[in-house]
Motif scaffolding. Structure first.
Motif, mmCIF file in Angstrom:
data_model
loop_
_atom_site.group_PDB
_atom_site.id
_atom_site.type_symbol
_atom_site.label_atom_id
_atom_site.label_comp_id
_atom_site.label_asym_id
_atom_site.label_seq_id
_atom_site.Cartn_x
_atom_site.Cartn_y
_atom_site.Cartn_z
ATOM 1 N N THR A 56 0.783 -1.287 0.140
ATOM 2 C CA THR A 56 -0.001 0.033 0.015
ATOM 3 C C THR A 56 0.968 1.323 -0.041
ATOM 4 O OG1 THR A 56 0.055 0.068 2.352
ATOM 5 C CG2 THR A 56 -1.839 -1.250 1.343
ATOM 6 N N PRO A 57 0.356 2.578 -0.395
ATOM 7 C CA PRO A 57 1.161 3.500 -0.278
ATOM 8 C C PRO A 57 1.723 3.915 1.151
ATOM 9 C CG PRO A 57 -0.594 3.944 -1.382
ATOM 10 C CD PRO A 57 -0.786 2.409 -0.999
ATOM 11 N N ASP A 58 0.938 3.515 2.058
ATOM 12 C CA ASP A 58 1.384 3.841 3.332
ATOM 13 C C ASP A 58 2.394 3.063 3.894
ATOM 14 O OD1 ASP A 58 -0.034 5.696 4.860
ATOM 15 O OD2 ASP A 58 -0.964 4.182 6.266
ATOM 16 N N GLU A 59 2.624 1.751 3.424
ATOM 17 C CA GLU A 59 3.436 0.677 3.800
ATOM 18 C C GLU A 59 4.917 1.233 2.739
ATOM 19 O OE1 GLU A 59 1.353 -3.361 4.542
ATOM 20 O OE2 GLU A 59 1.587 -2.897 2.556
ATOM 21 N N SER A 60 4.674 1.686 1.687
ATOM 22 C CA SER A 60 5.774 2.199 1.045
ATOM 23 C C SER A 60 6.608 3.292 1.857
ATOM 24 C CB SER A 60 5.240 2.700 -0.517
ATOM 25 O OG SER A 60 5.262 1.734 -1.250
ATOM 26 N N VAL A 61 5.713 4.291 2.303
ATOM 27 C CA VAL A 61 6.259 5.266 2.856
ATOM 28 C C VAL A 61 7.241 4.901 4.156
ATOM 29 C CG1 VAL A 61 5.697 7.299 4.535
ATOM 30 C CG2 VAL A 61 4.668 7.384 2.016
ATOM 31 N N HIS A 62 6.500 3.892 4.834
ATOM 32 C CA HIS A 62 7.002 3.458 6.324
ATOM 33 C C HIS A 62 8.247 2.746 5.916
ATOM 34 C CE1 HIS A 62 4.490 5.418 9.112
ATOM 35 N NE2 HIS A 62 3.333 5.115 8.433
ATOM 36 N N MET A 63 8.317 1.957 4.749
ATOM 37 C CA MET A 63 9.495 1.200 4.189
ATOM 38 C C MET A 63 10.522 2.036 4.153
ATOM 39 S SD MET A 63 10.803 -1.681 3.641
ATOM 40 C CE MET A 63 9.795 -2.729 2.895
ATOM 41 N N CYS A 64 10.346 3.234 3.584
ATOM 42 C CA CYS A 64 11.546 4.353 3.291
ATOM 43 C C CYS A 64 11.878 4.775 4.561
ATOM 44 C CB CYS A 64 11.101 5.403 2.615
ATOM 45 S SG CYS A 64 10.522 4.896 0.720
ATOM 46 N N LEU A 65 10.845 5.084 5.544
ATOM 47 C CA LEU A 65 11.390 5.728 6.937
ATOM 48 C C LEU A 65 11.902 4.662 7.697
ATOM 49 C CD1 LEU A 65 11.464 7.453 9.168
ATOM 50 C CD2 LEU A 65 8.932 7.610 9.348
ATOM 51 N N LEU A 66 11.723 3.292 7.651
ATOM 52 C CA LEU A 66 12.581 2.275 8.277
ATOM 53 C C LEU A 66 13.869 2.220 7.618
ATOM 54 C CD1 LEU A 66 12.586 -0.279 10.296
ATOM 55 C CD2 LEU A 66 11.741 -1.565 8.181
ATOM 56 N N VAL A 67 13.966 2.155 6.288
ATOM 57 C CA VAL A 67 15.451 1.834 5.843
ATOM 58 C C VAL A 67 16.319 3.026 6.002
ATOM 59 C CG1 VAL A 67 16.558 2.020 3.642
ATOM 60 C CG2 VAL A 67 14.679 0.492 3.901
ATOM 61 N N PHE A 68 15.860 4.189 6.134
ATOM 62 C CA PHE A 68 16.453 5.472 6.609
ATOM 63 C C PHE A 68 17.041 5.158 8.122
ATOM 64 C CE2 PHE A 68 17.431 9.390 8.583
ATOM 65 C CZ PHE A 68 18.004 10.053 7.502
ATOM 66 N N ASN A 69 16.130 4.868 8.954
ATOM 67 C CA ASN A 69 16.432 4.803 10.264
ATOM 68 C C ASN A 69 17.620 3.641 10.525
ATOM 69 O OD1 ASN A 69 15.523 6.966 11.525
ATOM 70 N ND2 ASN A 69 13.435 5.859 12.107
ATOM 71 N N GLY A 70 17.294 2.647 9.720
ATOM 72 C CA GLY A 70 18.125 1.432 9.966
ATOM 73 C C GLY A 70 19.265 1.587 9.434
ATOM 74 N N GLY A 71 19.488 2.418 8.382
ATOM 75 C CA GLY A 71 21.130 2.654 7.863
ATOM 76 C C GLY A 71 21.846 3.817 8.480
ATOM 77 N N HIS A 72 20.918 4.616 9.173
ATOM 78 C CA HIS A 72 21.617 5.708 9.507
ATOM 79 C C HIS A 72 22.627 5.812 11.124
ATOM 80 C CE1 HIS A 72 22.277 9.863 9.884
ATOM 81 N NE2 HIS A 72 21.553 10.205 8.841
ATOM 82 N N GLU A 73 21.993 5.529 12.180
ATOM 83 C CA GLU A 73 22.788 5.593 13.330
ATOM 84 C C GLU A 73 23.632 4.271 13.534
ATOM 85 O OE1 GLU A 73 22.531 8.075 14.542
ATOM 86 O OE2 GLU A 73 23.325 7.847 16.602
ATOM 87 N N THR A 74 23.049 3.133 13.225
ATOM 88 C CA THR A 74 23.821 1.980 13.353
ATOM 89 C C THR A 74 25.288 2.232 12.461
ATOM 90 O OG1 THR A 74 22.781 1.174 11.211
ATOM 91 C CG2 THR A 74 21.849 0.333 13.218
ATOM 92 N N THR A 75 25.213 2.579 11.321
ATOM 93 C CA THR A 75 26.403 2.803 10.605
ATOM 94 C C THR A 75 27.368 3.787 11.071
ATOM 95 O OG1 THR A 75 25.031 2.150 8.890
ATOM 96 C CG2 THR A 75 27.310 2.256 8.273
ATOM 97 N N THR A 76 26.642 5.112 11.548
ATOM 98 C CA THR A 76 27.272 6.058 12.280
ATOM 99 C C THR A 76 28.174 5.501 13.309
ATOM 100 O OG1 THR A 76 25.664 7.499 11.379
ATOM 101 C CG2 THR A 76 27.110 8.252 13.323
ATOM 102 N N ASN A 77 27.583 4.716 14.203
ATOM 103 C CA ASN A 77 28.201 4.092 15.400
ATOM 104 C C ASN A 77 28.980 3.000 15.199
ATOM 105 O OD1 ASN A 77 26.392 5.985 16.843
ATOM 106 N ND2 ASN A 77 24.765 4.065 17.327
ATOM 107 N N LEU A 78 28.989 2.415 14.049
ATOM 108 C CA LEU A 78 30.040 1.415 13.741
ATOM 109 C C LEU A 78 31.270 2.173 13.384
ATOM 110 C CD1 LEU A 78 30.789 -1.510 12.880
ATOM 111 C CD2 LEU A 78 30.079 -0.846 10.565
#
Ligand code: HEM
Length: 410
Positions: free
Chosen positions: A233-255
């Motif tokens: 659904t369009p809602d799921e697409s938006v939340h997928m993007c937000l999840l990917v953004f959050n998944g990829g950000h802080e974790t890798t900065t901290n690595l």
């Protein structure tokens, strides 16, 4: 460390950790592994700290990540709740698998390699900038800029929005911690709402212009899949993007920041890194991931009784998996507190296991393979120049400051 003079197991609560835990969680975790590997927390959940137990739960298909009820109670209705119940990280199969199948083909090692040239240029530019200064903060002037640039590029949103999105992303993540004040939950709703609107507009723009050829970003991959009739659904697409953004950000900065701190505490390994070939760098990066464990804890609920190597869990148990501890378990890794860049085998759990295994692991690995050898080769003699400041976050272990000074620049 000798600060633990008596058994800690009885009073320990992972959601209300003792002073000093954030600075160095490992002495506590070691004692839990030895004395109380299935440790009851004050809220009724259990904390698993041994490698074999953490691995067994992750591999068990019958566990659940659905936290809708708990999050509804904590957050109330709104965009924050929507993110943490719509994103695939908090969905069980079959919905999880339906969503993951749509973006999975984009996150292969081959697709991520297409971003390598951009990544190398970004890192080289940052090193040029800090090299001029002689002293700099490795977190604020280096580490946090790399995943920010990369994730915006991978997602397909403008580079100049990186700092705005980083702030919003952190506000969405913070309420996942226990006992957060109401203001942080309100801020989380506002940030999630703003982020959802932002991503909705960018997705709409990609839908308008259409996707020609292989997708070049997550937004394009989602829109192409929608056009092919994928069940999202369009809602799921938006939340997928937000999840990917959050998944990829802080974790890798901290690595990058905690990994560099670890390397500077093992100067012989840091120096060796400069001489490694690509194959040896890959091995070294696995060790840095094991040693750092940027994500330290994960949650699962058992849906049936489960027998683990260290004991049994009844159905309905909230389980806190501590991969940070599993990755330092002496039952699996010899001399686990030593950063050994040639460690092999190294079946660490930093990226999880099972159906929710980190979808961005190839991107995170690529970033590490580019960043760490470049730091070692170009900033020889890099050394600590003060104490690091550790973030007050038990899940995302990271630093907000790491003062360093440079020896020779090449
Ligand atoms: C060193 C960096 C990273 C670490 C340590 C890490 C760790 C993890 C772990 C442990 C999980 C499993 C969570 C669970 O089982 O409950 C996970 C899932 C996930 N990660 Fe990462 N991650 C990293 C980088 C990234 C990057 C760069 C991205 C995005 C490009 C990303 C996106 C995700 C997503 C979307 C999931 C959910 C997967 C699913 O539910 O199927 N991560 N990550």
């Amino acid at each position: 460390m000798d600060i633990l003079t008596e058994p800690i197991a009885r009073g320990f609560d992972i959601f209300d950790v003792p002073p000093g835990y954030l600075d160095d969680p490992y002495p506590w975790l070691r004692q839990l592994r030895d004395d109380d590997p299935i440790h009851p927390n004050a809220d009724g959940s259990v904390l698993l700290t041994r490698y074999a137990d953490v691995r067994a739960v992750w591999r068990e298909p019958g566990t659940s990540v659905d936290k809708a009820e708990m999050f509804r109670e904590r957050f109330g209705e709104g965009p924050l709740l929507a993110q943490h119940t719509t994103g695939m990280l908090f969905r069980d199969p079959p919905d999880h698998d339906r969503l993951r199948r749509i973006v999975h083909p984009f996150f292969t090692r081959a697709t991520m390699a297409r971003f390598r040239a951009f990544l190398e240029a970004t890192v080289d530019q940052l090193i040029d900038d800090v090299a001029e200064r002689g002293r700099f903060d490795l977190v604020t002037e280096f580490a946090e800029h790399i995943p920010a640039a990369m994730i915006n590029r991978v997602l397909g949103v403008p580079a100049e929005d990186a700092q705005l999105l980083r702030r919003l992303g952190l506000q969405v993540l913070f309420p996942l911690n226990p006992r957060v004040p109401q203001e942080a939950i309100d801020a989380g709703h506002a940030a999630a709402g703003e982020f959802v609107d932002y991503l909705g507009e960018h997705l709409a723009e990609v839908r308008r212009r259409g996707v020609d050829g292989p997708p070049g970003s997550v937004l394009e991959a989602l829109v192409a899949a929608e056009a092919d009739g994928a069940a999202i659904t369009p809602d799921e697409s938006v939340h997928m993007c937000l999840l990917v953004f959050n998944g990829g950000h802080e974790t890798t900065t901290n690595l990058i920041s905690v990994g560099t701190y670890g390397l500077l505490q093992h100067p012989e390994e840091f120096a060796r890194l400069a001489e490694l070939d690509d194959r040896a760098v890959n091995v070294a990066v696995e060790e840095i991931n094991r040693y750092v464990s940027p994500l330290q804890l994960q949650g699962r609920r058992t849906t049936a009784g489960m027998d683990l190597p260290s004991g049994s869990l009844p159905a309905g148990t909230e389980v806190v998996l501590c991969q940070a501890s599993a990755n330092r378990d002496e039952r699996e890794f010899a001399d686990p507190d030593r950063l050994d860049l040639s460690r092999k085998p190294n079946a660490h759990l930093a990226f999880g296991l099972g159906v929710h295994t980190c979808i961005g692991n190839q991107l995170a690995r690529l970033e590490a393979r580019v960043v760490f050898p470049r730091l070692a080769r170009r900033l020889r003699g890099l050394a600590l120049d003060g104490d690091p400041i550790v973030n007050p976050n038990i899940r995302f272990r990271g630093l907000s400051s790491l003062p360093v000074r440079i020896g020779a620049v090449t």
